[in-house]
Design a protein around this motif. Structure first.
Motif, PDB file in Angstrom:
ATOM      1  N   MET A   1       0.645  -1.056  -0.193  1.00 30.17           N
ATOM      2  CA  MET A   1      -0.344   0.065  -0.067  1.00 30.17           C
ATOM      3  C   MET A   1       0.999   1.015   0.338  1.00 30.17           C
ATOM      4  SD  MET A   1      -3.092   1.134   2.635  1.00 30.17           S
ATOM      5  CE  MET A   1      -3.443  -0.209   3.041  1.00 30.17           C
ATOM      6  N   GLU A   2       0.369   2.097  -0.806  1.00 29.51           N
ATOM      7  CA  GLU A   2       1.181   3.212  -1.072  1.00 29.51           C
ATOM      8  C   GLU A   2       0.762   4.548  -0.344  1.00 29.51           C
ATOM      9  OE1 GLU A   2       2.573   4.363  -5.229  1.00 29.51           O
ATOM     10  OE2 GLU A   2       3.344   2.579  -5.582  1.00 29.51           O
ATOM     11  N   ILE A   3       1.523   5.273   0.632  1.00 28.20           N
ATOM     12  CA  ILE A   3       0.844   6.876   1.264  1.00 28.20           C
ATOM     13  C   ILE A   3      -0.027   7.724  -0.268  1.00 28.20           C
ATOM     14  CG2 ILE A   3       1.851   8.964   1.777  1.00 28.20           C
ATOM     15  CD1 ILE A   3       1.983   6.348   3.557  1.00 28.20           C
ATOM     16  N   ARG A   4       0.825   7.748  -1.569  1.00 31.08           N
ATOM     17  CA  ARG A   4       0.474   8.046  -2.646  1.00 31.08           C
ATOM     18  C   ARG A   4      -1.692   8.069  -2.593  1.00 31.08           C
ATOM     19  NH1 ARG A   4       2.761   6.997  -8.285  1.00 31.08           N
ATOM     20  NH2 ARG A   4       2.727   4.937  -7.625  1.00 31.08           N
ATOM     21  N   SER A   5      -1.903   6.552  -3.013  1.00 34.05           N
ATOM     22  CA  SER A   5      -2.919   6.308  -3.270  1.00 34.05           C
ATOM     23  C   SER A   5      -3.845   6.528  -1.814  1.00 34.05           C
ATOM     24  CB  SER A   5      -2.764   4.011  -2.963  1.00 34.05           C
ATOM     25  OG  SER A   5      -2.163   4.529  -4.425  1.00 34.05           O
ATOM     26  N   LEU A   6      -3.227   6.418  -0.695  1.00 33.73           N
ATOM     27  CA  LEU A   6      -4.344   6.789   0.582  1.00 33.73           C
ATOM     28  C   LEU A   6      -4.244   7.990   0.424  1.00 33.73           C
ATOM     29  CD1 LEU A   6      -2.751   5.011   3.200  1.00 33.73           C
ATOM     30  CD2 LEU A   6      -4.700   4.790   2.250  1.00 33.73           C
ATOM     31  N   LYS A   7      -3.207   9.354  -0.240  1.00 39.77           N
ATOM     32  CA  LYS A   7      -3.852  10.376   0.191  1.00 39.77           C
ATOM     33  C   LYS A   7      -4.535  10.833  -1.072  1.00 39.77           C
ATOM     34  CE  LYS A   7       0.522  12.081   1.702  1.00 39.77           C
ATOM     35  NZ  LYS A   7       1.494  13.022   0.980  1.00 39.77           N
ATOM     36  N   THR A  31      -4.950   7.762 -14.004  1.00 43.56           N
ATOM     37  CA  THR A  31      -4.118   7.108 -13.341  1.00 43.56           C
ATOM     38  C   THR A  31      -5.037   6.783 -11.084  1.00 43.56           C
ATOM     39  OG1 THR A  31      -2.790   8.351 -14.145  1.00 43.56           O
ATOM     40  CG2 THR A  31      -2.512   7.888 -11.247  1.00 43.56           C
ATOM     41  N   VAL A  32      -5.790   7.981 -11.293  1.00 45.65           N
ATOM     42  CA  VAL A  32      -6.430   8.203  -9.822  1.00 45.65           C
ATOM     43  C   VAL A  32      -7.456   7.411  -9.757  1.00 45.65           C
ATOM     44  CG1 VAL A  32      -8.327   9.586  -8.950  1.00 45.65           C
ATOM     45  CG2 VAL A  32      -6.614  10.852 -10.034  1.00 45.65           C
ATOM     46  N   SER A  33      -7.931   6.654 -11.415  1.00 48.36           N
ATOM     47  CA  SER A  33      -9.060   5.279 -11.094  1.00 48.36           C
ATOM     48  C   SER A  33      -8.520   3.928 -10.579  1.00 48.36           C
ATOM     49  CB  SER A  33      -9.828   5.376 -12.162  1.00 48.36           C
ATOM     50  OG  SER A  33     -10.224   5.845 -12.239  1.00 48.36           O
ATOM     51  N   PHE A  34      -7.107   4.047 -11.041  1.00 48.74           N
ATOM     52  CA  PHE A  34      -5.698   2.987 -11.407  1.00 48.74           C
ATOM     53  C   PHE A  34      -5.705   2.987  -9.692  1.00 48.74           C
ATOM     54  CE2 PHE A  34      -1.735   0.757 -11.038  1.00 48.74           C
ATOM     55  CZ  PHE A  34      -1.920  -0.205 -11.504  1.00 48.74           C
ATOM     56  N   GLN A  35      -5.684   3.971  -8.893  1.00 49.69           N
ATOM     57  CA  GLN A  35      -5.086   4.122  -7.621  1.00 49.69           C
ATOM     58  C   GLN A  35      -6.406   3.292  -6.564  1.00 49.69           C
ATOM     59  OE1 GLN A  35      -3.170   7.784  -6.431  1.00 49.69           O
ATOM     60  NE2 GLN A  35      -1.357   7.435  -8.082  1.00 49.69           N
ATOM     61  N   ILE A  36      -6.942   3.927  -7.224  1.00 48.81           N
ATOM     62  CA  ILE A  36      -7.869   4.272  -6.309  1.00 48.81           C
ATOM     63  C   ILE A  36      -8.497   1.583  -6.685  1.00 48.81           C
ATOM     64  CG2 ILE A  36     -11.317   3.997  -5.746  1.00 48.81           C
ATOM     65  CD1 ILE A  36      -8.929   6.469  -4.332  1.00 48.81           C
ATOM     66  N   LYS A  37      -8.008   1.881  -7.563  1.00 47.56           N
ATOM     67  CA  LYS A  37      -9.106   0.307  -7.597  1.00 47.56           C
ATOM     68  C   LYS A  37      -7.473  -0.620  -6.691  1.00 47.56           C
ATOM     69  CE  LYS A  37     -12.261   0.071 -10.484  1.00 47.56           C
ATOM     70  NZ  LYS A  37     -13.368  -0.097  -9.775  1.00 47.56           N
ATOM     71  N   GLN A  38      -6.201  -0.292  -7.703  1.00 48.48           N
ATOM     72  CA  GLN A  38      -5.656  -0.581  -6.502  1.00 48.48           C
ATOM     73  C   GLN A  38      -5.498  -1.304  -5.075  1.00 48.48           C
ATOM     74  OE1 GLN A  38      -4.008  -3.201  -9.134  1.00 48.48           O
ATOM     75  NE2 GLN A  38      -2.709  -2.956  -8.209  1.00 48.48           N
ATOM     76  N   GLU A  40      -8.259  -0.330  -3.602  1.00 50.12           N
ATOM     77  CA  GLU A  40      -9.350  -1.264  -2.693  1.00 50.12           C
ATOM     78  C   GLU A  40      -8.576  -2.718  -3.496  1.00 50.12           C
ATOM     79  OE1 GLU A  40     -13.544   1.647  -4.661  1.00 50.12           O
ATOM     80  OE2 GLU A  40     -12.236   0.198  -6.154  1.00 50.12           O
ATOM     81  N   LYS A  41      -8.056  -2.898  -3.694  1.00 49.44           N
ATOM     82  CA  LYS A  41      -7.973  -4.517  -3.901  1.00 49.44           C
ATOM     83  C   LYS A  41      -7.118  -5.136  -3.099  1.00 49.44           C
ATOM     84  CE  LYS A  41      -5.396  -7.421  -7.485  1.00 49.44           C
ATOM     85  NZ  LYS A  41      -4.922  -7.421  -9.133  1.00 49.44           N
ATOM     86  N   GLU A  42      -6.384  -4.029  -2.959  1.00 49.09           N
ATOM     87  CA  GLU A  42      -4.976  -4.548  -1.433  1.00 49.09           C
ATOM     88  C   GLU A  42      -5.866  -4.594  -0.241  1.00 49.09           C
ATOM     89  OE1 GLU A  42      -1.446  -2.432  -1.225  1.00 49.09           O
ATOM     90  OE2 GLU A  42      -2.007  -1.529  -3.497  1.00 49.09           O
ATOM     91  N   LEU A  43      -6.968  -3.886   0.274  1.00 46.80           N
ATOM     92  CA  LEU A  43      -7.992  -4.639   1.474  1.00 46.80           C
ATOM     93  C   LEU A  43      -9.354  -4.616   1.031  1.00 46.80           C
ATOM     94  CD1 LEU A  43      -8.056  -0.119   1.796  1.00 46.80           C
ATOM     95  CD2 LEU A  43      -6.667  -2.056   3.089  1.00 46.80           C
ATOM     96  N   ALA A  44      -9.502  -5.748  -0.583  1.00 44.16           N
ATOM     97  CA  ALA A  44     -10.493  -6.266  -0.561  1.00 44.16           C
ATOM     98  C   ALA A  44     -12.060  -6.367   0.337  1.00 44.16           C
ATOM     99  CB  ALA A  44     -10.042  -8.021  -0.075  1.00 44.16           C
ATOM    100  N   ASN A  45     -12.009  -4.369  -0.594  1.00 46.58           N
ATOM    101  CA  ASN A  45     -13.411  -4.023  -0.614  1.00 46.58           C
ATOM    102  C   ASN A  45     -12.991  -2.575  -1.116  1.00 46.58           C
ATOM    103  OD1 ASN A  45     -15.635  -3.531   0.595  1.00 46.58           O
ATOM    104  ND2 ASN A  45     -14.590  -3.202   2.710  1.00 46.58           N
ATOM    105  N   GLN A  46     -14.120  -2.158  -1.324  1.00 44.62           N
ATOM    106  CA  GLN A  46     -14.962  -1.822  -2.420  1.00 44.62           C
ATOM    107  C   GLN A  46     -14.949  -0.153  -1.510  1.00 44.62           C
ATOM    108  OE1 GLN A  46     -17.233  -1.532  -5.552  1.00 44.62           O
ATOM    109  NE2 GLN A  46     -17.532   0.061  -6.804  1.00 44.62           N
ATOM    110  N   TYR A  47     -14.129   1.149  -1.810  1.00 41.58           N
ATOM    111  CA  TYR A  47     -15.035   2.308  -1.270  1.00 41.58           C
ATOM    112  C   TYR A  47     -15.173   2.967  -1.530  1.00 41.58           C
ATOM    113  CZ  TYR A  47     -12.039  -0.575   3.027  1.00 41.58           C
ATOM    114  OH  TYR A  47     -11.884  -1.284   3.902  1.00 41.58           O
ATOM    115  N   ILE A  48     -14.727   2.731  -3.035  1.00 39.86           N
ATOM    116  CA  ILE A  48     -16.017   4.328  -3.591  1.00 39.86           C
ATOM    117  C   ILE A  48     -16.788   4.460  -4.547  1.00 39.86           C
ATOM    118  CG2 ILE A  48     -14.197   6.363  -5.446  1.00 39.86           C
ATOM    119  CD1 ILE A  48     -14.160   6.650  -2.604  1.00 39.86           C
ATOM    120  N   THR A  49     -17.979   4.136  -5.038  1.00 38.65           N
ATOM    121  CA  THR A  49     -19.254   3.864  -6.318  1.00 38.65           C
ATOM    122  C   THR A  49     -19.227   4.776  -7.301  1.00 38.65           C
ATOM    123  OG1 THR A  49     -20.703   4.088  -4.287  1.00 38.65           O
ATOM    124  CG2 THR A  49     -19.643   1.560  -4.343  1.00 38.65           C
TER     125      THR A  49
END
Length: 67
Positions: A1-7, A31-38, A40-49
């Protein structure tokens, strides 16, 4: 998990918009969509719909701060 993705996630949740977050961060929307998808994949949950196909507004489905 990258800090950049959390930001990126935090900014998308605050602005409720992938495109506005991308503009503010200096990234492309894909790029933003890809970061969010990654993230969500790492956390095994969908947070943004997507609220509406025609609207850029998004909503946070889960409240990540409570974790």
């Amino acid at each position: 998990m990258e800090i950049r993705s959390l930001k990126t996630f935090i900014l998308v949740a605050e602005l409720r918009s992938f495109s506005q977050a991308a503009q503010r961060l200096g990234y492309s929307q894909s790029t933003v969509s890809f970061q969010i998808k990654q993230l969500e994949k790492e956390l095994a949950n969908q947070y943004i719909t997507e609220c509406s196909r025609s609207s850029p507004a998004r909503r946070s489905r889960s409240h990540i701060w409570s974790r």
